[in-house]
Enzyme design. Structure first.
Site, PDB file in Angstrom:
ATOM      1  N   GLU A 183      43.110  21.750  54.929  1.00  0.00           N
ATOM      2  CA  GLU A 183      44.013  21.973  56.074  1.00  0.00           C
ATOM      3  C   GLU A 183      43.755  23.361  56.645  1.00  0.00           C
ATOM      4  O   GLU A 183      43.082  24.193  56.029  1.00  0.00           O
ATOM      5  CB  GLU A 183      45.471  21.831  55.627  1.00  0.00           C
ATOM      6  N   HIS A 224      54.350  22.844  64.666  1.00  0.00           N
ATOM      7  CA  HIS A 224      53.166  22.114  64.198  1.00  0.00           C
ATOM      8  C   HIS A 224      52.362  21.730  65.433  1.00  0.00           C
ATOM      9  O   HIS A 224      52.915  21.192  66.389  1.00  0.00           O
ATOM     10  CB  HIS A 224      53.567  20.877  63.403  1.00  0.00           C
ATOM     11  N   ARG A 259      47.959  27.693  61.735  1.00  0.00           N
ATOM     12  CA  ARG A 259      48.765  26.887  62.648  1.00  0.00           C
ATOM     13  C   ARG A 259      49.289  27.639  63.868  1.00  0.00           C
ATOM     14  O   ARG A 259      49.402  27.083  64.953  1.00  0.00           O
ATOM     15  CB  ARG A 259      49.965  26.399  61.850  1.00  0.00           C
ATOM     16  N   HIS A 304      58.607  22.755  63.516  1.00  0.00           N
ATOM     17  CA  HIS A 304      58.235  22.075  62.271  1.00  0.00           C
ATOM     18  C   HIS A 304      58.797  22.762  61.021  1.00  0.00           C
ATOM     19  O   HIS A 304      59.196  22.085  60.080  1.00  0.00           O
ATOM     20  CB  HIS A 304      56.711  22.043  62.195  1.00  0.00           C
ATOM     21  N   ARG A 318      53.637  30.342  57.774  1.00  0.00           N
ATOM     22  CA  ARG A 318      53.372  29.648  56.501  1.00  0.00           C
ATOM     23  C   ARG A 318      51.998  28.978  56.506  1.00  0.00           C
ATOM     24  O   ARG A 318      51.617  28.318  57.480  1.00  0.00           O
ATOM     25  CB  ARG A 318      54.436  28.583  56.269  1.00  0.00           C
TER      26      ARG A 318
HETATM   27  P1  FAD Z   1      64.569  18.986  52.466  1.00  0.00           P
HETATM   28  O1  FAD Z   1      63.554  18.108  51.891  1.00  0.00           O
HETATM   29  O2  FAD Z   1      64.680  19.035  53.944  1.00  0.00           O
HETATM   30  O3  FAD Z   1      65.954  18.521  51.849  1.00  0.00           O
HETATM   31  C1  FAD Z   1      67.165  19.102  52.282  1.00  0.00           C
HETATM   32  C2  FAD Z   1      68.299  18.363  51.598  1.00  0.00           C
HETATM   33  O4  FAD Z   1      69.508  19.085  51.802  1.00  0.00           O
HETATM   34  C3  FAD Z   1      68.540  16.970  52.140  1.00  0.00           C
HETATM   35  O5  FAD Z   1      68.891  16.136  51.061  1.00  0.00           O
HETATM   36  C4  FAD Z   1      69.764  17.162  53.033  1.00  0.00           C
HETATM   37  O6  FAD Z   1      70.545  16.011  53.204  1.00  0.00           O
HETATM   38  C5  FAD Z   1      70.525  18.196  52.236  1.00  0.00           C
HETATM   39  N1  FAD Z   1      71.478  18.995  53.002  1.00  0.00           N
HETATM   40  C6  FAD Z   1      71.254  19.793  54.065  1.00  0.00           C
HETATM   41  N2  FAD Z   1      72.403  20.374  54.455  1.00  0.00           N
HETATM   42  C7  FAD Z   1      73.364  19.940  53.596  1.00  0.00           C
HETATM   43  C8  FAD Z   1      74.752  20.182  53.481  1.00  0.00           C
HETATM   44  N3  FAD Z   1      75.417  20.973  54.343  1.00  0.00           N
HETATM   45  N4  FAD Z   1      75.445  19.568  52.504  1.00  0.00           N
HETATM   46  C9  FAD Z   1      74.823  18.730  51.639  1.00  0.00           C
HETATM   47  N5  FAD Z   1      73.497  18.456  51.705  1.00  0.00           N
HETATM   48  C10 FAD Z   1      72.783  19.065  52.674  1.00  0.00           C
HETATM   49  N6  FAD Z   1      55.110  20.786  53.524  1.00  0.00           N
HETATM   50  C11 FAD Z   1      54.068  20.795  52.680  1.00  0.00           C
HETATM   51  O7  FAD Z   1      53.980  21.678  51.822  1.00  0.00           O
HETATM   52  N7  FAD Z   1      53.113  19.836  52.767  1.00  0.00           N
HETATM   53  C12 FAD Z   1      53.148  18.839  53.688  1.00  0.00           C
HETATM   54  O8  FAD Z   1      52.285  17.979  53.719  1.00  0.00           O
HETATM   55  C13 FAD Z   1      54.222  18.816  54.603  1.00  0.00           C
HETATM   56  N8  FAD Z   1      54.293  17.865  55.569  1.00  0.00           N
HETATM   57  C14 FAD Z   1      55.417  17.807  56.342  1.00  0.00           C
HETATM   58  C15 FAD Z   1      55.549  16.766  57.251  1.00  0.00           C
HETATM   59  C16 FAD Z   1      56.709  16.624  57.989  1.00  0.00           C
HETATM   60  C17 FAD Z   1      56.851  15.498  58.966  1.00  0.00           C
HETATM   61  C18 FAD Z   1      57.760  17.563  57.825  1.00  0.00           C
HETATM   62  C19 FAD Z   1      59.033  17.430  58.602  1.00  0.00           C
HETATM   63  C20 FAD Z   1      57.604  18.625  56.955  1.00  0.00           C
HETATM   64  C21 FAD Z   1      56.444  18.756  56.206  1.00  0.00           C
HETATM   65  N9  FAD Z   1      56.278  19.797  55.303  1.00  0.00           N
HETATM   66  C22 FAD Z   1      55.212  19.819  54.470  1.00  0.00           C
HETATM   67  C23 FAD Z   1      57.354  20.756  55.072  1.00  0.00           C
HETATM   68  C24 FAD Z   1      58.137  20.316  53.826  1.00  0.00           C
HETATM   69  O9  FAD Z   1      58.242  18.916  53.818  1.00  0.00           O
HETATM   70  C25 FAD Z   1      59.525  20.907  53.779  1.00  0.00           C
HETATM   71  O10 FAD Z   1      59.493  22.277  54.026  1.00  0.00           O
HETATM   72  C26 FAD Z   1      60.127  20.675  52.398  1.00  0.00           C
HETATM   73  O11 FAD Z   1      60.123  19.303  52.109  1.00  0.00           O
HETATM   74  C27 FAD Z   1      61.543  21.202  52.325  1.00  0.00           C
HETATM   75  O12 FAD Z   1      62.108  20.757  51.135  1.00  0.00           O
HETATM   76  P2  FAD Z   1      63.595  21.154  50.785  1.00  0.00           P
HETATM   77  O13 FAD Z   1      63.912  20.507  49.496  1.00  0.00           O
HETATM   78  O14 FAD Z   1      63.757  22.613  50.927  1.00  0.00           O
HETATM   79  O15 FAD Z   1      64.453  20.491  51.972  1.00  0.00           O
HETATM   80  C1  SIN Z   2      50.671  18.276  57.702  1.00  0.00           C
HETATM   81  O1  SIN Z   2      50.384  17.303  56.991  1.00  0.00           O
HETATM   82  O2  SIN Z   2      50.034  18.620  58.693  1.00  0.00           O
HETATM   83  C2  SIN Z   2      51.866  19.087  57.344  1.00  0.00           C
HETATM   84  C3  SIN Z   2      51.517  20.028  56.292  1.00  0.00           C
HETATM   85  C4  SIN Z   2      52.523  21.130  56.185  1.00  0.00           C
HETATM   86  O3  SIN Z   2      53.479  21.223  56.964  1.00  0.00           O
HETATM   87  O4  SIN Z   2      52.341  21.958  55.285  1.00  0.00           O
END
Ligand code: FAD
Ligand code: SIN
Length: 547
Positions: free
Chosen positions: A117, A240, A286, A347, A382
């Protein structure tokens, strides 16, 4: 009346951050309660595509991963955080393998297949086809539901933290629990807990166009800010570069791995353009690629640019990108034969609640992990696939810290659990006009998109700030008078986060990483580089020193 719950550890969020902490804690005998505001796994994690960055190949090195992260972070990463995360990456992948995650392997020798990537000088992204998040979450969700020691309460949205400072208890500020709206009963429950983990994800819903699901409303950042935590680097919003441009696609992400496997960015006439912007062309970090696309779209008056991998054999494309190709086909695009129209969309939130390498925040007993935290790993931009990694590594260190300190601060600052006050609804009535909330949601997200996007100016930021502050007043008034619902809780948080993003952007009088302003196109020289730290009016430095 809402219910009262007592728990030792309360985790807010069921993404990779929240679930990995819960599973690590119960493996060491700790019971936990986990709240999620929608279904357990709805959040960014399950939509992650590209993968997880980790050095697993002998030809690669941790030093190289560190160097790429620092480069991408444009001078603002904290090297200790970068080193800590990169050094613990391999063990995080091993932990996922132990849990049962089925990563893609090389056909020849069954080693983990690594994809490429932007910003990475090596192939080092471990992945599960083009749906890494779905596979990781499948396993973590199954394990969490199977554990008798994890009490999962979904459809429950945390509204605010309960802290000793809010209750006017003297001494360092300490977390005591959380008020949360149970969306099934419509009541606000009181959760009393000496350890609370914010794992609430990012805030990209503050923009009109985003790759994120509806959960990314910055709740953790806003709650922590209101409770007295410092917040850093909120101006660094990652756009993104390649989200599918189609009215019904809701900014569906087309993974950076498509460029990693040979995809080219082209103008509507088929001409490549990245060579005009960076020598790393399609695999530049990015911020550079998103800015280049924004520039070309504005210069040519185009609605989108195009991402073309159709020069690769169809079998190769379908094998590497089965889910992306299927989704594109649903919108009428065959990526084996044609270029895909793509645009940038919000993103990732690089800034967040300041947390150290134990995930501790400014409030004793309060932890922040994952996208809601600012640990110093991401700096001003990032590096791809470092986010899931941060959730896992920091999740492990948060659980260790919680286990090592269980029993400390557990007496609710001298109050019995029964003495912690419940939610007070005596002064509010049912809302009269929901339209105010819906309208303000739309207005806020549009203002952020129009004025606080990829290219900024002081004038645009001031315009946005003016509007956002008016909205903030109106929402504050509405919040004080009416019973809360999900939309109001999220809007109140979004407007707080919007204000933090704009204020941070106005403070940074330079261009760096994801913050680019026409008024200050140059970057500061080395000695002047620093984080943008926002300090809330109720911040108490003693909490940090003692906490
Ligand atoms: P999240 O997975 O967003 O989870 C947040 C949780 O908190 C959810 O359960 C939500 O319901 C809960 N929540 C929020 N507010 C409250 C509240 N007030 N009360 C109770 N619950 C609450 N990163 C990578 O490293 N590699 C990738 O390939 C990648 N691809 C991506 C593709 C997409 C389409 C997206 C959107 C993001 C991608 N990212 C990637 C970024 C990465 O997915 C996220 O940064 C990461 O998953 C965040 O994880 P998290 O556990 O912090 O939050
Ligand atoms: C992607 O697959 O392009 C997302 C990866 C990331 O957000 O780290």
């Amino acid at each position: 009346m809402g219910q009262r719950h007592n728990t030792q550890v309360l985790i807010l969020g069921g993404g990779v951050a929240g679930l990995s902490i819960a599973l690590r804690l119960v493996a060491s005998g700790q019971k936990v309660t986990l709240l999620a505001k929608r279904t357990l796994t709805e959040g960014s994690s399950r939509y992650a595509q590209g993968g997880i960055a980790a050095v697993t190949d002998a030809a690669d090195s941790v030093e190289s991963h560190i160097e790429d992260t620092l480069q991408s972070g444009a001078g603002l990463c904290q090297e200790a955080a970068v080193r800590f995360v990169a050094e613990n990456a391999k063990s995080s992948i091993e932990w996922l393998l132990d849990q049962g995650v089925d990563f893609t392997r090389d056909d020849s020798d069954q080693r983990l297949h690594l994809t490429q990537e932007g910003g990475h000088s090596q192939r080092r992204v471990v992945h599960a086809s083009d749906a890494t998040g779905a596979e990781v979450m499948r396993v973590l969700e199954e394990k969490a539901y199977a554990s008798p020691d994890i009490e999962i309460i979904d459809q429950s949205i945390a509204i605010d933290l309960i802290t000793s400072a809010k209750l006017d208890i003297s001494g360092p500020n300490q977390v005591l629990g959380v008020y949360a709206l149970n969306k099934d009963s419509g009541r606000v429950d009181t959760f009393i807990a000496p350890k609370v983990v914010l794992a609430t994800g990012g805030a990209s819903k503050v923009y009109l166009y985003t790759s994120n699901p509806d959960t990314s409303t910055g709740d953790g950042v806003a709650m922590a800010w209101r409770a007295g935590c410092r917040v850093a680097n909120m101006e660094f919003v990652q756009f993104h570069p390649t989200c599918l441009y189609h009215p019904q696609a809701k900014s569906f992400l087309v993974s950076e791995a498509v460029r990693g496997e040979g995809g080219k960015l082209v103008l509507p006439n088929g001409e490549q353009f990245m060579q005009e912007h960076d020598k790393r062309v399609e695999l530049a970090p990015r911020d550079i690629v998103a800015r280049a696309i924004d520039y070309e779209m504005k210069r040519g008056g185009f609605d989108s640019v195009f991402l073309d991998i159709s020069h690769k054999p169809a079998d190769f494309i379908l094998e590497h990108f089965p889910n992306i190709s299927k989704r594109c086909e649903q919108f009428g695009f065959d990526m084996t034969k044609q270029a895909l129209p793509v645009v940038p969309a919000a993103h990732y939130t690089c800034g967040g609640v300041i947390a150290d390498l134990d995930a501790c925040t400014d409030i004793a007993g309060l932890y922040a992990v994952g996208e809601c935290a600012s640990t110093g790993l991401h700096g001003a931009n990032r590096l791809a696939s470092n986010s899931l990694l941060e959730c896992l590594v920091m999740g492990a260190s948060a659980s260790e810290h919680i286990l090592a300190n269980s029993g400390a601060n557990d007496e609710h600052c001298g109050l019995t659990a029964a003495e912690v006050p419940g939610w007070d609804e005596t002064q509010v009535t049912d809302p009269d006009e929901q339209i105010v909330v819906t309208h303000n949601w739309d207005e806020l997200r549009r203002a952020m998109w129009d004025y606080v996007g990829i290219v900024r100016t002081d004038k645009r930021l001031e315009r946005a700030q003016h509007r956002v502050r008016l909205l903030q007043e109106e929402i504050r008034d509405y919040y004080s008078n009416f019973r809360v619902d999900n939309n109001l809780v999220e809007l109140r948080n979004l407007v707080t986060v919007a204000d933090l993003i704009i204020s941070s952007a106005l403070m940074r009088k330079e261009s760096r990483g994801l913050h680019y302003t026409l008024d200050y196109p140059e970057s500061f020289v080395k000695d002047e580089i620093s984080d943008t730290v926002m300090v809330p009016p109720n911040y108490s430095a003693s909490a940090t020193e003692d906490g």
